[in-house]
Design a protein around this motif. Structure first.
Motif, mmCIF file in Angstrom:
data_model
loop_
_atom_site.group_PDB
_atom_site.id
_atom_site.type_symbol
_atom_site.label_atom_id
_atom_site.label_comp_id
_atom_site.label_asym_id
_atom_site.label_seq_id
_atom_site.Cartn_x
_atom_site.Cartn_y
_atom_site.Cartn_z
ATOM 1 N N TYR A 1 0.963 -1.211 -0.126
ATOM 2 C CA TYR A 1 0.083 0.112 0.010
ATOM 3 C C TYR A 1 0.711 1.283 0.057
ATOM 4 O O TYR A 1 2.054 1.235 0.394
ATOM 5 N N GLY A 2 0.127 2.434 -0.431
ATOM 6 C CA GLY A 2 1.002 3.610 -0.236
ATOM 7 C C GLY A 2 -0.021 4.886 0.196
ATOM 8 O O GLY A 2 -1.364 4.582 0.271
ATOM 9 N N ILE A 3 0.333 5.987 0.283
ATOM 10 C CA ILE A 3 -0.498 7.049 0.083
ATOM 11 C C ILE A 3 -0.652 7.872 -1.012
ATOM 12 O O ILE A 3 0.231 8.178 -1.843
ATOM 13 N N GLY A 4 -1.817 7.495 -1.680
ATOM 14 C CA GLY A 4 -2.419 7.984 -2.951
ATOM 15 C C GLY A 4 -2.056 6.874 -4.184
ATOM 16 O O GLY A 4 -1.412 5.842 -3.687
ATOM 17 N N ARG A 5 -2.097 7.252 -5.169
ATOM 18 C CA ARG A 5 -1.856 6.285 -6.217
ATOM 19 C C ARG A 5 -0.633 6.134 -6.723
ATOM 20 O O ARG A 5 -0.142 5.075 -7.416
ATOM 21 N N ASP A 6 0.296 7.222 -6.326
ATOM 22 C CA ASP A 6 1.636 7.089 -6.680
ATOM 23 C C ASP A 6 2.500 7.693 -5.747
ATOM 24 O O ASP A 6 1.960 8.114 -4.430
ATOM 25 N N ASP A 7 3.692 8.060 -5.822
ATOM 26 C CA ASP A 7 4.790 8.370 -4.769
ATOM 27 C C ASP A 7 4.902 10.018 -4.808
ATOM 28 O O ASP A 7 5.807 10.596 -4.345
ATOM 29 N N ARG A 8 3.950 10.773 -5.410
ATOM 30 C CA ARG A 8 4.098 12.185 -5.717
ATOM 31 C C ARG A 8 4.452 12.805 -4.358
ATOM 32 O O ARG A 8 4.698 13.762 -3.773
ATOM 33 N N ILE A 9 3.132 12.622 -3.439
ATOM 34 C CA ILE A 9 3.161 13.104 -2.093
ATOM 35 C C ILE A 9 4.396 12.971 -1.333
ATOM 36 O O ILE A 9 4.889 13.771 -0.812
ATOM 37 N N LEU A 10 4.691 11.644 -1.117
ATOM 38 C CA LEU A 10 5.940 11.429 -0.322
ATOM 39 C C LEU A 10 7.172 11.631 -0.812
ATOM 40 O O LEU A 10 8.381 12.005 -0.085
#
Length: 435
Positions: free
Chosen positions: A87-96
């Motif tokens: 899992y992640g925060i959002g559909r991709d890693d842009r936020i992190l």
């Protein structure tokens, strides 16, 4: 400059991800373990429980329940011999990525995020909104209490699942919104892992129930797909175009949507489709949907978590060989797993393994990216074994075979430098804050 008020669980997850340089999580246990170590002072008060420390909650609910409605399923990957969800925060890693670069600044005293980038503001607001939607949809009991749906819970067979039964005998499982597919939020992705996992189909003939949220109502519209249509392909993610009302999987297969009323009138009932249910195999579904290309990244982060826990005791500062380590980052390249940055600005690559032999099994000694690399292994230190393993390849591969070994010896954190000629190991200075 934009200020975004974040839900506490989203804020906490961002803080943890930044601290541990961790962009992906294997499951809510993975994240809850990090939260317990990093922020175990957080307490959520409940009327029925005094001083309820939800970070220590070991059952569904509490922080684990909050995480399950926060995270976006990215797919299935191999973790050792198992296939697990990640899992992640959002559909991709842009936020992190933005958080780690400093383009997003967190303010702990009021749970706000600050950014000068409007797109990042929109992404954060979307994740906060999705958390509210998922939490509202997850509490199906509250929705049923309105009394306008001809459905009721089956507490006997599914006490902790959002499974409902109609008066006609059809069984439905509410699948959660995973994330929005496009910026206009017209296409929604749904997560079907909870439908396929476990033994639900062995118990009852279940159909997935999809809830389309609107701006004002998380339960705005309800649609259902026949499980008979899903069985041939068994997708774990479905995309629903809310304008054209078309539902597709990643292979382009389309699935017809039915209203709840149509489903209650025409869908197969709880004890039907016995041959399909008996032949169903969750392990086969996981293998079919496993993303092998994501495996290396997930293994790196898994090993990094072990290194943080067992060698660094969840800290990120220590001294080795007379140098102070100022930062530790997971490498995004195909080389060693992490890079230590010393206070003087120099860096040191470090490979992380579960067992000492893994370094050779992965053929790192033949890869120039591993020149002058150090190595850490979770396996207990055995000087004779390590010397025997690595000396056989040292002469041929020279500096691609590590000279410095970080290890656990009888539960103690140690570091050794190899003297290959004398076949001995020398202690390397190692110290940790507050130890």
């Amino acid at each position: 400059m934009y200020e975004i008020k974040l839900p506490k669980v989203l804020f906490l997850t961002l803080v943890i991800a930044r601290h541990f340089h961790k962009k992906h999580f294997i499951n809510t246990n993975d994240l809850a373990d990090l939260a317990n170590e990093f922020a175990n002072n957080l307490v959520r008060l409940r009327k029925d429980k005094k001083d309820y420390k939800y970070l220590e909650d070991t059952n569904f609910g509490g922080l684990r329940g909050n995480f399950s409605t926060l995270l976006t399923l990215r797919g299935l990957v191999k973790r050792g011999s198992r296939i697990v969800s990640y899992y992640g925060i959002g559909r991709d890693d842009r936020i992190l990525n933005a958080l780690l670069k400093g383009d997003i600044v967190l303010k702990p005293d009021d749970f706000t995020a600050h950014t000068a980038n409007e797109k990042l503001k929109d992404l954060l607001e979307t994740e906060a909104k999705l958390l509210t939607i998922r939490e509202t949809q997850a509490h199906i009991k509250q929705r049923l209490e309105r009394g306008d749906l001809p459905l009721e819970r089956d507490h006997t067979n599914f006490p902790k699942e959002s499974v409902v039964v109609s008066p006609s005998g059809q069984y439905f499982l509410r699948v959660l919104v995973n994330n929005y597919v496009n910026q206009g939020k017209k296409t929604i992705e749904y997560n079907l892992v909870n439908l396929w996992s476990g033994s639900k189909f062995k118990k009852k003939n279940i159909h997935p129930l999809f809830v389309i949220p609107s701006e004002s109502d998380s339960w705005s519209k309800i649609y259902v797909i026949k499980n008979e249509d899903l069985f041939p392909h068994k997708p774990i993610l479905l995309k629903l175009d809310t304008e054209r009302m078309i539902c597709t999987d990643k292979s382009g297969n389309t699935y017809q949507l039915y209203s709840l009323e149509e489903a209650i009138q025409t869908f197969s009932k709880q004890d039907e489709n016995i041959p399909q249910r008996l032949s169903y195999d969750w392990d086969a579904v996981k293998t079919q949907n496993c993303e092998s290309e994501a495996q290396e990244r997930e293994v790196k982060e898994d090993e990094f978590s072990i290194f943080l826990e067992k060698f660094l005791n969840w800290g990120k500062s220590f001294s080795i060989d007379g140098k102070d380590v100022a930062d530790i980052k997971v490498s995004s390249s195909g080389g060693p797993d992490v890079r230590l940055t010393f206070s003087g600005g120099t860096t040191q690559p470090l490979e992380l393994e579960h067992n000492w032999k893994n370094y050779l099994d992965h053929d790192h000694q033949s890869n120039h990216a591993f020149s002058n690399c150090w190595v850490f292994a979770e396996e207990n230190w055995d000087a004779q074994k390590v010397m025997r393993l690595f000396k056989t390849v040292k002469a041929e591969h020279n500096n691609r075979v590590p000279d410095v070994f970080l290890c656990l010896e009888g539960g103690q954190r140690r570091a050794y430098r190899a003297n290959w000629e004398e076949e001995t190991f020398e202690d390397v200075q190692l110290s940790f804050p507050n130890s």
